[in-house]
Design a protein around this motif. Sequence first.
Motif: not given
Length: 242
Positions: A82-109
């Motif tokens: 699952g999602q990495r549970l680290r303070h560093r990733d949360e501060m970097l905005g892991i939710n935005s990175y994962m949303a970007h990944l989801g949007k790339c999958v949708d773009l490919a589709r």
Amino acid sequence: MQAKTDWKSIAAALFPEGHSITEQDCFLSGYGKFEGQQIGVIGTTEHTPIGVEIALAQAQAILRIVREHPAMPILMLIDTQGQRLRHRDEMLGINSYMAHLGKCVDLARRQGHRIIGLVYDQALSGGFITSGLMADACYALPDATIRVMGLPAMARITKVPEERLLELAQSNPVFAPGPENYQRMGGLGAIWQGNLAAHLRAALAQPLAGDIRSGLGLERGGRRYAQPVINAVLHGDAVQIS
């Protein structure tokens, strides 16, 4: 602890004609030869959590396939805690990175790429949402582990006793881990046993029918209200909840 499934044996079974899949820091990428065509492959291994680096690497690999190989099918090999549970990733905005990944999958589709997910080992929480659950269709091996949250953790969060959650898991697949329960809910198209190449062939041949997971969940008895509610929103149908 669950034994880890070797991604190399899975890749060999999926692509008997050969493949160029490589691993770097638990990130899988490459191409598989399959009955006269190439299939793009991305994925993860070693139960790795999805942090900002792997989310970006997967997104980059998908965009490369879209740019360089129009309409090439994409297979996502899924093994993540699952999602990495680290303070560093949360501060970097892991939710935005994962949303970007989801949007790339949708773009490919949207660009005509057939996207298939295969949970070959473990799929948990956010790492599954932005991979297998974003695919056109997702499948799993019989021994795969799939869950949103373990029942002990769910008990701590919801304050519902674990014994009660265990009881609910006997009759309600939402509370129960395992590929069979996700198949009942429609999240998985099927569980692949035996000849993986034959299963991949069948998946590639399936007509695209949009998101049919709620309909499958209703048909299989795992989600009784999702599709009726969708119908009510779209068509004004009445929803009977008992």
